[in-house]
Design a protein around this motif. Structure first.
Motif, PDB file in Angstrom:
ATOM      1  N   ILE A 131      53.482 -47.199   8.166  1.00 27.22           N
ATOM      2  CA  ILE A 131      52.286 -47.793   7.576  1.00 27.22           C
ATOM      3  C   ILE A 131      51.347 -46.688   7.115  1.00 27.22           C
ATOM      4  CG2 ILE A 131      50.478 -49.538   7.974  1.00 27.22           C
ATOM      5  CD1 ILE A 131      53.349 -50.488   8.780  1.00 27.22           C
ATOM      6  N   GLY A 132      50.965 -46.706   5.856  1.00 26.84           N
ATOM      7  CA  GLY A 132      50.026 -45.710   5.347  1.00 26.84           C
ATOM      8  C   GLY A 132      48.606 -46.253   5.394  1.00 26.84           C
ATOM      9  N   GLY A 133      48.136 -46.757   4.263  1.00 26.46           N
ATOM     10  CA  GLY A 133      46.743 -47.209   4.132  1.00 26.46           C
ATOM     11  C   GLY A 133      46.260 -48.098   5.273  1.00 26.46           C
ATOM     12  N   ALA A 134      47.075 -49.070   5.658  1.00 25.51           N
ATOM     13  CA  ALA A 134      46.639 -50.032   6.685  1.00 25.51           C
ATOM     14  C   ALA A 134      46.597 -49.422   8.085  1.00 25.51           C
ATOM     15  CB  ALA A 134      47.553 -51.260   6.665  1.00 25.51           C
ATOM     16  N   SER A 135      47.086 -48.178   8.241  1.00 25.96           N
ATOM     17  CA  SER A 135      47.014 -47.549   9.573  1.00 25.96           C
ATOM     18  C   SER A 135      45.690 -46.812   9.758  1.00 25.96           C
ATOM     19  CB  SER A 135      48.182 -46.574   9.783  1.00 25.96           C
ATOM     20  OG  SER A 135      48.003 -45.394   9.019  1.00 25.96           O
ATOM     21  N   LEU A 136      44.883 -46.765   8.705  1.00 24.04           N
ATOM     22  CA  LEU A 136      43.609 -46.041   8.790  1.00 24.04           C
ATOM     23  C   LEU A 136      42.490 -46.928   9.331  1.00 24.04           C
ATOM     24  CD1 LEU A 136      43.819 -44.097   5.412  1.00 24.04           C
ATOM     25  CD2 LEU A 136      44.115 -43.154   7.716  1.00 24.04           C
ATOM     26  N   LYS A 137      42.783 -48.220   9.494  1.00 22.42           N
ATOM     27  CA  LYS A 137      41.798 -49.126  10.090  1.00 22.42           C
ATOM     28  C   LYS A 137      42.419 -49.707  11.347  1.00 22.42           C
ATOM     29  CE  LYS A 137      39.419 -50.672   5.929  1.00 22.42           C
ATOM     30  NZ  LYS A 137      40.416 -50.865   4.864  1.00 22.42           N
ATOM     31  N   ALA A 138      41.721 -49.522  12.467  1.00 24.51           N
ATOM     32  CA  ALA A 138      42.284 -49.953  13.756  1.00 24.51           C
ATOM     33  C   ALA A 138      42.674 -51.426  13.714  1.00 24.51           C
ATOM     34  CB  ALA A 138      41.281 -49.687  14.873  1.00 24.51           C
ATOM     35  N   GLU A 139      41.812 -52.237  13.130  1.00 23.59           N
ATOM     36  CA  GLU A 139      42.035 -53.685  13.145  1.00 23.59           C
ATOM     37  C   GLU A 139      43.351 -54.057  12.435  1.00 23.59           C
ATOM     38  OE1 GLU A 139      38.711 -55.628  11.344  1.00 23.59           O
ATOM     39  OE2 GLU A 139      39.560 -57.619  11.796  1.00 23.59           O
ATOM     40  N   SER A 140      43.582 -53.479  11.258  1.00 18.85           N
ATOM     41  CA  SER A 140      44.809 -53.851  10.550  1.00 18.85           C
ATOM     42  C   SER A 140      46.037 -53.242  11.232  1.00 18.85           C
ATOM     43  CB  SER A 140      44.749 -53.488   9.061  1.00 18.85           C
ATOM     44  OG  SER A 140      44.246 -52.202   8.875  1.00 18.85           O
ATOM     45  N   PHE A 141      45.906 -52.015  11.750  1.00 17.84           N
ATOM     46  CA  PHE A 141      47.043 -51.395  12.440  1.00 17.84           C
ATOM     47  C   PHE A 141      47.425 -52.226  13.672  1.00 17.84           C
ATOM     48  CE2 PHE A 141      48.941 -47.717  14.924  1.00 17.84           C
ATOM     49  CZ  PHE A 141      50.060 -47.573  14.108  1.00 17.84           C
ATOM     50  N   ILE A 142      46.411 -52.657  14.418  1.00 22.46           N
ATOM     51  CA  ILE A 142      46.663 -53.480  15.617  1.00 22.46           C
ATOM     52  C   ILE A 142      47.327 -54.808  15.219  1.00 22.46           C
ATOM     53  CG2 ILE A 142      45.488 -54.803  17.467  1.00 22.46           C
ATOM     54  CD1 ILE A 142      45.475 -51.805  18.093  1.00 22.46           C
ATOM     55  N   SER A 143      46.859 -55.414  14.121  1.00 22.63           N
ATOM     56  CA  SER A 143      47.470 -56.681  13.671  1.00 22.63           C
ATOM     57  C   SER A 143      48.940 -56.475  13.340  1.00 22.63           C
ATOM     58  CB  SER A 143      46.786 -57.206  12.419  1.00 22.63           C
ATOM     59  OG  SER A 143      45.460 -57.450  12.656  1.00 22.63           O
ATOM     60  N   ILE A 144      49.258 -55.335  12.729  1.00 23.83           N
ATOM     61  CA  ILE A 144      50.653 -55.058  12.368  1.00 23.83           C
ATOM     62  C   ILE A 144      51.491 -54.848  13.623  1.00 23.83           C
ATOM     63  CG2 ILE A 144      52.174 -53.423  11.159  1.00 23.83           C
ATOM     64  CD1 ILE A 144      49.797 -53.027   9.142  1.00 23.83           C
TER      65      ILE A 144
END
Ligand code: PGA
Length: 252
Positions: free
Chosen positions: A234-247
Protein backbone atom coordinates in the motif's frame (compact mmCIF):
# COMPACT_ATOMS: atom_id res chain seq x y z
CA UNK A 1 -3.55 -26.72 0.53
CA UNK A 2 -1.82 -24.72 3.21
CA UNK A 3 -3.10 -21.40 4.56
CA UNK A 4 -0.88 -18.52 3.58
CA UNK A 5 -0.53 -15.80 6.18
CA UNK A 6 -1.63 -12.46 4.74
CA UNK A 7 0.67 -9.45 4.67
CA UNK A 8 -0.22 -5.77 4.66
CA UNK A 9 2.81 -3.63 3.87
CA UNK A 10 2.81 0.16 3.85
CA UNK A 11 5.32 1.75 1.49
CA UNK A 12 5.86 5.31 2.69
CA UNK A 13 8.08 6.10 -0.32
CA UNK A 14 9.81 9.51 -0.04
CA UNK A 15 7.23 10.96 2.34
CA UNK A 16 7.07 12.14 5.97
CA UNK A 17 9.59 13.90 8.19
CA UNK A 18 11.08 11.92 11.06
CA UNK A 19 8.56 13.27 13.58
CA UNK A 20 5.66 12.66 11.17
CA UNK A 21 6.82 9.08 10.58
CA UNK A 22 7.23 8.41 14.28
CA UNK A 23 3.79 9.86 14.97
CA UNK A 24 2.22 7.72 12.25
CA UNK A 25 3.91 4.60 13.67
CA UNK A 26 2.58 5.54 17.14
CA UNK A 27 -0.99 5.83 15.89
CA UNK A 28 -0.77 2.58 13.90
CA UNK A 29 0.53 0.78 17.01
CA UNK A 30 -2.17 2.31 19.22
CA UNK A 31 -4.99 1.42 16.83
CA UNK A 32 -3.74 -1.93 15.58
CA UNK A 33 -6.72 -4.27 15.31
CA UNK A 34 -6.53 -7.93 16.26
CA UNK A 35 -5.30 -9.48 13.05
CA UNK A 36 -3.73 -12.63 11.75
CA UNK A 37 -1.99 -10.60 9.01
CA UNK A 38 1.66 -9.62 9.19
CA UNK A 39 1.94 -5.84 9.17
CA UNK A 40 5.00 -4.17 7.66
CA UNK A 41 5.90 -0.51 7.27
CA UNK A 42 8.62 0.79 4.96
CA UNK A 43 9.93 4.23 5.96
CA UNK A 44 12.82 5.98 4.25
CA UNK A 45 16.34 4.68 4.94
CA UNK A 46 17.11 7.61 7.18
CA UNK A 47 14.20 6.80 9.50
CA UNK A 48 14.61 3.02 9.63
CA UNK A 49 16.43 2.87 12.96
CA UNK A 50 14.03 5.24 14.74
CA UNK A 51 10.88 3.60 13.45
CA UNK A 52 12.32 0.13 14.11
CA UNK A 53 13.04 1.15 17.71
CA UNK A 54 9.47 2.40 18.08
CA UNK A 55 7.82 -0.83 16.92
CA UNK A 56 10.23 -3.17 18.71
CA UNK A 57 8.31 -5.69 20.78
CA UNK A 58 5.15 -5.34 18.69
CA UNK A 59 4.07 -7.50 15.77
CA UNK A 60 4.88 -4.75 13.26
CA UNK A 61 7.99 -5.31 11.14
CA UNK A 62 10.04 -2.76 9.24
CA UNK A 63 11.14 -2.83 5.62
CA UNK A 64 13.62 -0.76 3.65
CA UNK A 65 12.54 0.42 0.20
CA UNK A 66 15.75 -0.53 -1.63
CA UNK A 67 19.28 -1.76 -0.95
CA UNK A 68 22.67 -1.72 -2.66
CA UNK A 69 23.94 -4.71 -4.58
CA UNK A 70 27.37 -4.12 -3.01
CA UNK A 71 28.64 -5.27 0.38
CA UNK A 72 30.39 -2.07 1.46
CA UNK A 73 32.91 0.46 0.25
CA UNK A 74 33.21 3.55 -1.90
CA UNK A 75 29.61 3.87 -3.10
CA UNK A 76 28.65 7.37 -1.99
CA UNK A 77 25.00 7.72 -1.11
CA UNK A 78 24.26 3.99 -1.17
CA UNK A 79 22.88 1.87 1.68
CA UNK A 80 23.97 -1.73 2.14
CA UNK A 81 21.92 -4.74 3.19
CA UNK A 82 24.13 -5.05 6.27
CA UNK A 83 23.31 -1.46 7.30
CA UNK A 84 19.61 -2.11 6.79
CA UNK A 85 19.75 -5.27 8.86
CA UNK A 86 21.63 -3.46 11.64
CA UNK A 87 18.93 -0.75 11.75
CA UNK A 88 16.40 -3.33 12.95
CA UNK A 89 14.64 -3.76 9.61
CA UNK A 90 13.54 -7.24 8.66
CA UNK A 91 12.43 -6.84 5.04
CA UNK A 92 13.55 -4.99 1.94
CA UNK A 93 11.45 -4.00 -1.08
CA UNK A 94 13.36 -4.70 -4.28
CA UNK A 95 12.37 -3.86 -7.85
CA UNK A 96 9.62 -1.35 -7.18
CA UNK A 97 8.51 0.06 -10.54
CA UNK A 98 9.62 3.54 -9.42
CA UNK A 99 13.15 2.12 -9.02
CA UNK A 100 12.91 0.28 -12.35
CA UNK A 101 11.68 3.37 -14.22
CA UNK A 102 13.33 6.38 -12.52
CA UNK A 103 16.61 4.70 -11.54
CA UNK A 104 16.84 2.33 -14.52
CA UNK A 105 17.13 -0.77 -12.36
CA UNK A 106 17.31 -3.83 -14.60
CA UNK A 107 16.27 -7.38 -13.86
CA UNK A 108 19.98 -8.26 -13.78
CA UNK A 109 20.72 -5.62 -11.12
CA UNK A 110 17.65 -6.63 -9.11
CA UNK A 111 18.89 -10.22 -8.95
CA UNK A 112 22.18 -8.97 -7.51
CA UNK A 113 20.30 -6.88 -4.93
CA UNK A 114 18.11 -9.82 -3.95
CA UNK A 115 21.12 -12.09 -3.51
CA UNK A 116 22.77 -9.46 -1.32
CA UNK A 117 19.63 -9.05 0.79
CA UNK A 118 19.37 -12.82 1.25
CA UNK A 119 23.06 -12.99 2.23
CA UNK A 120 22.33 -10.54 5.06
CA UNK A 121 19.16 -12.36 6.09
CA UNK A 122 16.71 -9.73 4.97
CA UNK A 123 13.41 -10.98 3.59
CA UNK A 124 12.70 -9.68 0.13
CA UNK A 125 9.51 -8.15 -1.24
CA UNK A 126 10.10 -8.40 -5.00
CA UNK A 127 7.90 -6.15 -7.15
CA UNK A 128 6.79 -7.00 -10.65
CA UNK A 129 4.14 -5.67 -13.02
CA UNK A 130 3.47 -4.29 -16.48
CA UNK A 131 2.98 -0.69 -17.57
CA UNK A 132 -0.07 0.67 -19.40
CA UNK A 133 1.34 0.29 -22.92
CA UNK A 134 2.28 -3.31 -22.19
CA UNK A 135 -1.19 -4.06 -20.80
CA UNK A 136 -2.90 -2.40 -23.75
CA UNK A 137 -0.73 -4.33 -26.18
CA UNK A 138 -1.72 -7.54 -24.40
CA UNK A 139 1.86 -8.23 -23.32
CA UNK A 140 1.26 -8.18 -19.56
CA UNK A 141 1.72 -11.91 -19.03
CA UNK A 142 4.97 -11.93 -21.02
CA UNK A 143 6.39 -8.99 -19.06
CA UNK A 144 5.57 -10.57 -15.73
CA UNK A 145 6.92 -13.90 -16.92
CA UNK A 146 10.23 -12.27 -17.84
CA UNK A 147 10.44 -10.47 -14.47
CA UNK A 148 10.00 -13.85 -12.76
CA UNK A 149 12.32 -15.78 -15.04
CA UNK A 150 15.20 -13.29 -15.12
CA UNK A 151 15.21 -12.73 -11.37
CA UNK A 152 13.21 -15.04 -9.14
CA UNK A 153 13.89 -18.24 -11.05
CA UNK A 154 17.61 -17.90 -10.39
CA UNK A 155 16.92 -18.47 -6.69
CA UNK A 156 16.63 -21.79 -4.92
CA UNK A 157 13.16 -23.16 -4.25
CA UNK A 158 13.50 -22.28 -0.56
CA UNK A 159 14.63 -18.72 -1.32
CA UNK A 160 11.61 -18.32 -3.56
CA UNK A 161 9.26 -19.53 -0.84
CA UNK A 162 10.85 -16.96 1.48
CA UNK A 163 10.45 -14.15 -1.06
CA UNK A 164 7.25 -12.15 -1.08
CA UNK A 165 6.11 -11.16 -4.55
CA UNK A 166 4.21 -7.92 -5.08
CA UNK A 167 2.26 -7.70 -8.30
CA UNK A 168 1.86 -4.00 -9.00
CA UNK A 169 0.49 -3.00 -12.39
CA UNK A 170 2.37 0.24 -13.02
CA UNK A 171 -0.76 1.88 -14.44
CA UNK A 172 -2.47 1.41 -11.09
CA UNK A 173 0.28 2.85 -8.87
CA UNK A 174 -0.63 6.25 -7.47
CA UNK A 175 -3.22 6.76 -10.20
CA UNK A 176 -6.39 5.93 -8.31
CA UNK A 177 -7.03 3.30 -10.99
CA UNK A 178 -7.05 -0.13 -9.35
CA UNK A 179 -6.92 -3.40 -11.21
CA UNK A 180 -10.35 -5.00 -11.18
CA UNK A 181 -10.67 -8.05 -8.93
CA UNK A 182 -10.80 -10.14 -12.13
CA UNK A 183 -7.57 -8.63 -13.47
CA UNK A 184 -5.82 -9.06 -10.12
CA UNK A 185 -6.95 -12.65 -9.61
CA UNK A 186 -6.09 -13.56 -13.19
CA UNK A 187 -2.53 -12.26 -12.89
CA UNK A 188 -1.95 -13.65 -9.39
CA UNK A 189 -3.11 -17.09 -10.55
CA UNK A 190 -0.82 -16.78 -13.58
CA UNK A 191 2.15 -15.92 -11.33
CA UNK A 192 1.42 -18.86 -9.04
CA UNK A 193 1.03 -21.20 -11.98
CA UNK A 194 4.31 -20.02 -13.52
CA UNK A 195 6.05 -20.67 -10.19
CA UNK A 196 4.47 -24.12 -10.07
CA UNK A 197 5.78 -24.92 -13.54
CA UNK A 198 9.29 -23.75 -12.69
CA UNK A 199 9.55 -25.22 -9.18
CA UNK A 200 6.64 -27.33 -7.96
CA UNK A 201 3.17 -27.13 -6.41
CA UNK A 202 4.53 -26.86 -2.85
CA UNK A 203 6.55 -23.76 -3.67
CA UNK A 204 3.65 -22.24 -5.61
CA UNK A 205 1.19 -22.86 -2.79
CA UNK A 206 3.50 -21.43 -0.14
CA UNK A 207 4.69 -18.23 -1.83
CA UNK A 208 2.85 -15.05 -0.88
CA UNK A 209 1.77 -12.73 -3.70
CA UNK A 210 0.67 -9.22 -2.71
CA UNK A 211 -1.33 -6.82 -4.84
CA UNK A 212 -0.26 -3.17 -5.08
CA UNK A 213 -1.66 -0.17 -6.92
CA UNK A 214 -4.21 2.29 -5.55
CA UNK A 215 -5.38 -0.15 -2.91
CA UNK A 216 -7.42 1.78 -0.35
CA UNK A 217 -10.03 1.31 2.36
CA UNK A 218 -12.85 1.27 -0.24
CA UNK A 219 -11.49 -1.43 -2.55
CA UNK A 220 -9.29 -3.44 -0.15
CA UNK A 221 -11.86 -6.06 0.81
CA UNK A 222 -12.72 -6.90 -2.81
CA UNK A 223 -9.05 -7.49 -3.65
CA UNK A 224 -7.62 -8.93 -0.44
CA UNK A 225 -10.19 -11.72 -0.31
CA UNK A 226 -9.33 -13.09 -3.77
CA UNK A 227 -8.02 -16.67 -3.64
CA UNK A 228 -4.52 -15.91 -4.98
CA UNK A 229 -4.07 -12.51 -3.34
CA UNK A 230 -2.16 -12.82 -0.07
CA UNK A 231 -2.17 -9.19 0.97
CA UNK A 232 -1.32 -5.73 -0.25
CA UNK A 233 1.55 -3.34 -0.80
CA UNK A 234 0.00 0.00 0.00
CA UNK A 235 1.45 3.36 -1.00
CA UNK A 236 -0.70 6.48 -0.64
CA UNK A 237 -3.26 4.92 1.70
CA UNK A 238 -0.50 3.82 4.12
CA UNK A 239 0.31 7.45 4.92
CA UNK A 240 -2.92 7.88 6.89
CA UNK A 241 -3.32 5.70 9.97
CA UNK A 242 -7.08 5.45 9.54
CA UNK A 243 -6.98 4.11 5.99
CA UNK A 244 -4.02 1.80 6.69
CA UNK A 245 -5.85 0.35 9.71
CA UNK A 246 -9.02 -0.14 7.62
CA UNK A 247 -6.99 -2.06 5.04
CA UNK A 248 -5.46 -4.26 7.77
CA UNK A 249 -8.99 -5.01 8.98
CA UNK A 250 -10.06 -5.89 5.42
CA UNK A 251 -7.30 -8.52 5.27
CA UNK A 252 -8.84 -10.54 8.09
P1 PGA B 1 -0.17 3.31 -4.31
O1 PGA B 1 1.31 2.72 -4.38
O2 PGA B 1 -0.91 2.49 -3.30
O3 PGA B 1 -0.01 4.74 -3.90
O4 PGA B 1 -0.76 3.15 -5.68
C1 PGA B 1 1.54 1.35 -4.28
C2 PGA B 1 3.02 1.09 -4.38
O5 PGA B 1 3.68 1.76 -5.18
O6 PGA B 1 3.56 0.22 -3.68
Amino acid sequence: MQMRKKIIAGNWKMNLSLSEGEKLADVIMAEMPATTAEVIIAPSFIHLANVSAKVRGTSIKIAAQNCSQHNAGAYTGEVSAEMIKSSGAYYVIIGHSERRVYFKESNELLLQKINKAIEYKLKVIYCIGENLAQREAGNHFDIVHEQLKAVLFNLSAQATVDTIIAYEPVWAIGTGKTATPEQAQEMHAYIRDTIKTHYNADVANAVRILYGGSCNEQNAASILTLPDVDGGLIGGASLKAESFISIIKAAN
